[in-house]
Design a protein around this motif. Sequence first.
Motif, PDB file in Angstrom:
ATOM      1  N   VAL A   1     -29.584 -29.152  33.806  1.00 15.40           N
ATOM      2  CA  VAL A   1     -28.831 -30.411  33.759  1.00 15.40           C
ATOM      3  C   VAL A   1     -29.486 -31.409  32.815  1.00 15.40           C
ATOM      4  O   VAL A   1     -28.840 -31.973  31.923  1.00 15.40           O
ATOM      5  N   ASP A   2     -30.776 -31.632  32.991  1.00 19.40           N
ATOM      6  CA  ASP A   2     -31.477 -32.620  32.167  1.00 19.40           C
ATOM      7  C   ASP A   2     -31.513 -32.198  30.702  1.00 19.40           C
ATOM      8  O   ASP A   2     -31.338 -33.024  29.797  1.00 19.40           O
TER       9      ASP A   2
ATOM     10  N   ALA B   1     -35.504 -23.404  42.027  1.00 28.31           N
ATOM     11  CA  ALA B   1     -34.878 -24.712  42.216  1.00 28.31           C
ATOM     12  C   ALA B   1     -35.080 -25.612  40.998  1.00 28.31           C
ATOM     13  O   ALA B   1     -34.203 -26.412  40.646  1.00 28.31           O
ATOM     14  N   ALA B   2     -36.217 -25.483  40.334  1.00 27.17           N
ATOM     15  CA  ALA B   2     -36.491 -26.319  39.163  1.00 27.17           C
ATOM     16  C   ALA B   2     -35.604 -25.953  37.983  1.00 27.17           C
ATOM     17  O   ALA B   2     -35.372 -26.776  37.091  1.00 27.17           O
ATOM     18  N   THR B   3     -35.098 -24.720  37.971  1.00 26.40           N
ATOM     19  CA  THR B   3     -34.226 -24.293  36.883  1.00 26.40           C
ATOM     20  C   THR B   3     -32.987 -25.167  36.800  1.00 26.40           C
ATOM     21  O   THR B   3     -32.526 -25.512  35.707  1.00 26.40           O
ATOM     22  N   LEU B   4     -32.443 -25.538  37.951  1.00 26.21           N
ATOM     23  CA  LEU B   4     -31.239 -26.369  37.979  1.00 26.21           C
ATOM     24  C   LEU B   4     -31.488 -27.703  37.289  1.00 26.21           C
ATOM     25  O   LEU B   4     -30.675 -28.157  36.471  1.00 26.21           O
ATOM     26  N   ASP B   5     -32.626 -28.338  37.599  1.00 23.91           N
ATOM     27  CA  ASP B   5     -32.944 -29.621  36.971  1.00 23.91           C
ATOM     28  C   ASP B   5     -33.106 -29.473  35.461  1.00 23.91           C
ATOM     29  O   ASP B   5     -32.655 -30.332  34.685  1.00 23.91           O
ATOM     30  N   ARG B   6     -33.746 -28.381  35.035  1.00 23.99           N
ATOM     31  CA  ARG B   6     -33.927 -28.176  33.593  1.00 23.99           C
ATOM     32  C   ARG B   6     -32.588 -27.981  32.892  1.00 23.99           C
ATOM     33  O   ARG B   6     -32.380 -28.485  31.775  1.00 23.99           O
TER      34      ARG B   6
ATOM     35  N   LYS C   1     -28.266 -32.840  28.762  1.00 26.42           N
ATOM     36  CA  LYS C   1     -28.077 -34.242  28.382  1.00 26.42           C
ATOM     37  C   LYS C   1     -29.052 -34.654  27.280  1.00 26.42           C
ATOM     38  O   LYS C   1     -28.673 -35.301  26.307  1.00 26.42           O
ATOM     39  N   ARG C   2     -30.309 -34.261  27.420  1.00 27.60           N
ATOM     40  CA  ARG C   2     -31.344 -34.707  26.489  1.00 27.60           C
ATOM     41  C   ARG C   2     -31.172 -34.081  25.103  1.00 27.60           C
ATOM     42  O   ARG C   2     -31.443 -34.722  24.084  1.00 27.60           O
TER      43      ARG C   2
END
Length: 280
Positions: A232-233, A225-230, A236-237
């Motif tokens: 997306v973020d 699940a944390a892969t998705l946040d990485r 952008k970053r």
Amino acid sequence: MSSNLEAPVAPGTPVGRTGTEGLRVAVLGLGEAGGAIADDLAAAGARVRGYDPRVPAPHGVVGTGSEAEAATGSDLVLSVNSASDALDALRAGLAGAAPGSLWADLNTASPAAKRELCEVAARAGVAGFVDVSLMATVPGRGLRTPMLASGPAARRFAELLQPLGAQVDVLGGPAGLAAERKLLRSVFYKGLAAAVVEALEAARAAGCEEWLRQHIADELTRADAATLDRLVDGSKRHAVRRTAELRAAADMLDDLGVRPLMTEASRDLLVRLLSEDDAP
């Protein structure tokens, strides 16, 4: 955000005028998906009639000469042909469909197309319309392919087919909602598949396909699940650096003789993110 998913219908729930005993089903389109579903319906005890101008009816399914003939006397009509044929199939089938019949469109089409089909069915006076999305490949699963259903008759559709073994999740909402969910998933899943195909084609040209294949498999295995946040973020970053990286990657693919379609699309998306960050 709420999923709008309704409570599942318990197998064996009484439905309609006659329940599921002797359920009369018409299947329009007997190709890979429609043929498998029709075969399973017949095996489960439904009385199945089918129509396909190119494919003969499977064993246990009564073949007919038209959409209208197949729909005549049916409690449920399943349209499983193609998005381009869905409206024509509906109009042709409505000539035989009874006022009490239910029309289910299982084709992959846009939400707007599903809403149009629903409006046409409503004007014709059929008992109900349901937008159905098949959420996995049908071969090997048949009637047990996971389905999402939305629209005026979605719950009734589930009540008719779940006792026969179908897996139907009902979405509380209009026709088009199930199609929307499927197509949103397709943006991700089909896009991922296309990126993998392009990357492996380039790796093959560079002589290191097996290395990249194993690398991709390892990354997918470790994903959580944390892969998705990485993803997306990080996009952008690090958009500036990644845009340059993908520009270099596209140049490399050109040198290898591979068209960088997905690579350039990914680069263009990062450029868009940069422009959005710069907007006042």
